[in-house]
Design an enzyme around this catalytic site. Structure first.
Site, PDB file in Angstrom:
ATOM      1  N   HIS A   3       0.853  -1.190   0.000  1.00 16.97           N
ATOM      2  CA  HIS A   3       0.000   0.000   0.000  1.00 16.97           C
ATOM      3  C   HIS A   3       0.882   1.231   0.000  1.00 16.97           C
ATOM      4  O   HIS A   3       1.701   1.408   0.884  1.00 16.97           O
ATOM      5  CB  HIS A   3      -0.859  -0.020   1.255  1.00 16.97           C
ATOM      6  CG  HIS A   3      -2.009   0.921   1.173  1.00 16.97           C
ATOM      7  ND1 HIS A   3      -1.851   2.274   1.274  1.00 16.97           N
ATOM      8  CD2 HIS A   3      -3.329   0.700   1.002  1.00 16.97           C
ATOM      9  CE1 HIS A   3      -3.042   2.841   1.174  1.00 16.97           C
ATOM     10  NE2 HIS A   3      -3.950   1.915   1.008  1.00 16.97           N
ATOM     11  N   LYS A  19     -15.051   4.532  -6.727  1.00 19.17           N
ATOM     12  CA  LYS A  19     -14.495   5.628  -7.526  1.00 19.17           C
ATOM     13  C   LYS A  19     -15.363   5.882  -8.763  1.00 19.17           C
ATOM     14  O   LYS A  19     -15.522   7.012  -9.214  1.00 19.17           O
ATOM     15  CB  LYS A  19     -13.069   5.258  -7.935  1.00 19.17           C
ATOM     16  CG  LYS A  19     -12.346   6.291  -8.757  1.00 19.17           C
ATOM     17  CD  LYS A  19     -10.889   5.900  -8.876  1.00 19.17           C
ATOM     18  CE  LYS A  19     -10.282   6.473 -10.120  1.00 19.17           C
ATOM     19  NZ  LYS A  19     -10.539   5.779 -11.346  1.00 19.17           N
TER      20      LYS A  19
END
Length: 877
Positions: A138, A544
């Site tokens: 990440h 998104k």
């Protein structure tokens, strides 16, 4: 801070004081005084003093460049120390009752008893318990391994200081050690100067296993075993494997050109080396412990008739096996081309001799010894295997189609990419059934195509144990799945790998049922999958694409439909959840998130991604990891034994409206507002984030694209830095207000009370709203955005305030998170330290954009603010 958090308050204060001493020694009084002034002004500004807010802004603006980094580091370090103190508080002896909730498993057992659930059913559900946590890299986890090790040691010191019977000398020694660790942290680079390689990320994952999970797994299983004996009068089977791990680090090549087949091969070797290394430490420990002489015939045979200490003799054989394995793997990692294979190839080579020792000790009246360290090692062998973590491979669907396109053109049979779906399926099924090879020997594929084929060959050369699943991102059709099966078959893969389509966008989620149905209608495919199908649900890209409310409903719908298909077709379904740490990427407290899923969706167990920063918060310390395993286990058992209600038709109908209205509201801004992209680029650090060494993966799938090509992580991360957190709430509150205006308030309130899916959505929104800060967002706008863009920012902040009112109205609450005072306190505690970092960041962005050139000092300071804000915001990266 409220007195009920006295122990936490005391630790935060002590760590802050020690950090102050370190700063003073390193930089003198001037920097320490600056930091203290800024902290006090921030505290006063948080309490509503506008004059001090203005003073705070002026104080930060007046800082010379050379002071920006030490001041930013002070607040960054303080937030990291606060996180440690809070994480420790949840497992400490002095933990407040409402923070450390009663044991999740025991609470569940009481609930099962009250609901009359048969104990045989409970025992069966526990035997079938399957939690697979998939560790993923990440970019927001920029805490280096060096720092993570120090954080673990700081935690150990806090644990010692809690003991009331420490002598003055012991207490003084521990406090000194704590001060040294804080000083070491201060004088180390908190941030990577270079972008981490996929190999670095994999090593970070192995460090988490070594420092935490290696200890946590046997601890969890020991506790679970004792609870089962109390409740069911039967323990956990010795070969139980309720928790195990996979990883994407070194296997996830979706949009990451740095993850090549050679990197994957090296990560696989490193993974085995680390496993052998950790087992070797266990075996050496057991050699020192198992000095007994009495044994059964099996152990006598394994050890040799003349051995006086038979257990040690067997363990020494294992020690040689592991040492030789490490040596050969080490040589291969360092590039030596050895024909010889590492001796340790399968779990049975470890399990069989260790289990023989275990049975012998029990048969010879030494159960107490058998149930000690030896049992812990046996549990680890089952959980970690010889590969430590299984590697997932992830690749984008078009990369496989491009291989077949290039191949069919070479063979003169047309262009696969231009064929209809029906023609693709016909071609793929024919080739899968064919006994002749498809790939011509004289074919010279392009570099990109060769890379995909080389990856398939790496898979074929390893054992099945080495891998988790082959995940196809942006999967849209049945042919996307069949294509991967064909490429693996053509590469000589001798086993059936789980090929897992990942449905990510709103349209793809809505189409998931049709794709799986089509695959199930192909007899050849049914034979291939041997009655088991894995499907991955994408959280981040769907949010998104459509906003959190529409994405959440599409995910629920898709899961429900897939569960029904699996039941109709008589196959086992594993749903793989691609959640991130953030709300905009599907993150929610684990227990609530799992109980909000459709009924029967956890029958096949849980497979879920745990990402960078959340790995540290949920799994970074052994005791914290044990708590996390308990939460996961209790939620899965509850979902399967006491399933949530089927949603009423009127709830579904209203969710359809909420989904549609929220999606339109979200897209009208993100896609329809002409000023949106320039506003996003100017009011957040998005452009700068792409240039910083935050992760091995580029920020965009397509370097030339706009917002739509941005990866979900930088998209969310940029908005969390400026505290508007737009993707995590936009559209949802507007849809709720729309439904209230249409006369549906009573129905919304009923859904909130009775439907875990809906109440969890609102709870997640509340947490986001509390982390938003309109004043900070406005400050970024004023400092960084063109004047023509300011009205858009104002409109978005006005919308945020309206949305908060709508959600509180439906929940009949006066304040955000009022039912979770600990969560409230946790966010408030950090805000005093995050706000100076936000203001510093806005100032740094202003200076770098004005100068046009980023100096090394400013870049370092900027990265420190990014890491600090990420640490403070916790699950919003």
């Amino acid at each position: 801070m409220n007195e009920k958090y006295a122990a936490l308050k005391s630790n935060v204060s002590m760590l802050g004081h020690l950090l102050g001493n370190t700063i003073q020694e390193a930089h003198g009084d001037e920097i320490l005084e600056k930091v203290e002034t800024i902290r006090k002004l921030s505290k006063s500004a948080r309490a509503g003093n506008q004059a001090d807010r203005n003073n705070l802004i002026e104080e930060i603006k007046s800082l010379p460049d050379e002071q920006l980094t030490p001041v930013a580091r002070a607040f960054n370090q303080f937030l990291n120390l606060t996180n440690i103190a809070e994480q420790y508080h949840t497992i400490s002896r002095h933990c407040d009752a409402h923070v450390c909730e009663p044991d999740a498993i025991n609470t569940l057992f009481a609930k099962l008893g009250q609901n009359g659930i048969n104990k045989l059913d409970t025992a069966q559900a526990i035997r079938e318990l399957n939690i697979e946590l998939v560790l993923t890299a990440h970019p927001t986890e920029i805490t280096r391994r060096t720092m993570i090790n120090k954080l673990v040691k700081i935690n150990e010191c806090l644990s010692k200081l809690e003991l009331s019977d420490l002598s003055y000398k012991e207490r003084h020694k521990t406090e000194k050690r704590l001060e040294q660790l804080i000083a070491q942290s201060w004088h180390s680079d908190v941030i990577r100067k270079q972008r981490p390689t996929p190999l670095d990320e994999a090593k970070w994952g192995f460090a988490v296993v070594e420092n935490s999970l290696w200890e946590a797994v046997p601890d969890f299983l020991r506790e679970l075993d004792e609870k089962l004996k109390d409740y069911l009068d039967q323990g956990l089977p010795i070969d139980a494997r309720p928790v195990h791990f996979s990883s994407w680090m070194g296997g996830d090549r979706d949009g990451n050109p740095f993850v090549t087949h050679t990197v994957t091969r090296e990560v696989l070797l490193l993974s085995r080396w680390k496993a052998a290394d950790l087992y070797l430490k266990d075996i050496n420990e057991l050699i020192s412990e198992l000095s007994m002489t009495k044994c059964n015939d099996t152990v006598r045979q394994l050890a040799g008739e003349d051995e006086h200490e038979p257990y040690r003799a067997i363990l020494k054989q294992l020690r040689t096996l592991l040492s030789d394995t490490k040596e050969i793997l080490d040589a291969k990692i360092n590039g030596q081309k050895l024909a010889v294979k590492a001796p340790l190839q399968s779990v049975e080579q470890l399990w069989d001799p260790l289990f023989a020792c275990y049975q012998s000790l029990r048969e010879c009246g030494m159960s107490m010894i058998a149930e000690g360290s030896l049992l812990d090692t046996l549990r680890r062998v089952k959980a970690f295997g010889v590969h430590l973590v299984r590697l997932d491979i992830r690749q984008e669907s078009t990369r496989h189609a491009d291989v077949l396109s290039e191949l069919t053109r070479y063979l003169g049979i047309g262009d696969y990419n231009h064929w209809s779906e029906q023609d693709k399926i016909a071609f793929l099924t024919n080739e899968l059934a064919s006994k002749r090879p498809l790939l011509p020997r004289d074919w010279q594929p392009s570099e990109q195509v060769k890379e995909v084929l080389d990856t398939c060959k790496i898979i074929a050369a390893q054992s099945r144990e080495a891998f988790g699943a082959y995940v196809i991102s942006m999967a849209k059709t049945a042919s996307d799945v069949l294509a991967v099966h064909l490429l693996l078959q053509e590469s000589g893969c001798p086993y059936r790998m789980d090929v897992c389509p990942l449905f990510e966008t709103l349209d793809d989620l809505n189409n998931a049922e049709a794709v799986i149905k089509q695959l199930m209608s192909i007899d050849l495919y049914r034979g291939f999958i041997q009655n088991h199908q894995m499907v991955m649900i994408g959280y981040s890209d769907s949010a998104k694409d459509a906003g959190v409310m529409a994405a959440g409903w599409a995910q629920y719908h898709a899961m429900e439909a897939l569960v029904n298909v699996a039941e109709q077709e008589g196959i086992e379904l594993t749903l793989f959840h691609g959640r991130g740490g953030t709300i905009g990427r599907g993150g929610a407290p684990a227990h609530a998130a799992l109980l909000s899923q459709p009924p029967k969706s956890l029958k096949g167990g849980l497979r879920v991604t745990e990402q960078g920063e959340m790995i540290r918060f949920k799994l970074g310390l052994p005791d914290v990891a044990v708590n996390s395993f308990n939460m996961y286990a209790s939620a899965i058992l509850e979902a399967n034994l006491l399933p949530p209600p089927e949603p009423k038709q009127e709830w579904r109908d209203l969710m359809e409206v909420l989904s549609q209205v929220s999606c339109e509201a979200y897209r009208s801004v993100v896609r329809g507002e002409p000023d949106f992209v320039p506003y996003f680029r100017q009011a957040t650090p998005e452009l700068e984030l792409g240039k910083l060494p935050l992760g091995s993966r580029p920020a965009k799938r397509n370097p030339n694209g706009g917002v739509e090509s941005l990866r979900a992580i930088p998209w969310i991360f940029s908005w969390s830095q400026n505290r508007l957190l737009l993707p995590a709430w936009l559209g949802a509150g507007e849809a709720i207000q729309y439904s209230i205006d249409k006369g549906h308030q009573a129905l919304l309130e009923e859904m909130c009370r009775e439907w875990p899916f809906f109440s969890t959505r609102l709870g997640m929104l509340e947490m986001v709203y509390l982390k938003c800060n309109s004043e900070i967002s406005r400050y970024y706008d004023e400092r960084l955005a063109d004047k023509s863009l300011l009205p858009l920012g104002d409109r978005l902040r006005d919308q945020l305030q309206s949305d908060i009112k709508a959600v509180l109205n439906v929940e009949n609450n006066e304040n955000l998170m009022q039912s979770d005072p600990w969560g409230q306190e946790s966010i408030r505690l950090r805000n005093i330290y995050i706000e100076p970092l936000n203001m510093l960041q806005a100032e740094l962005l202003y200076r770098t954009r004005q100068a046009g050139v980023v100096s090394e000092a400013l870049e370092e300071a900027l990265m420190v603010t990014i890491a600090g804000i990420a640490a403070g915001m916790r699950n919003t990266g």
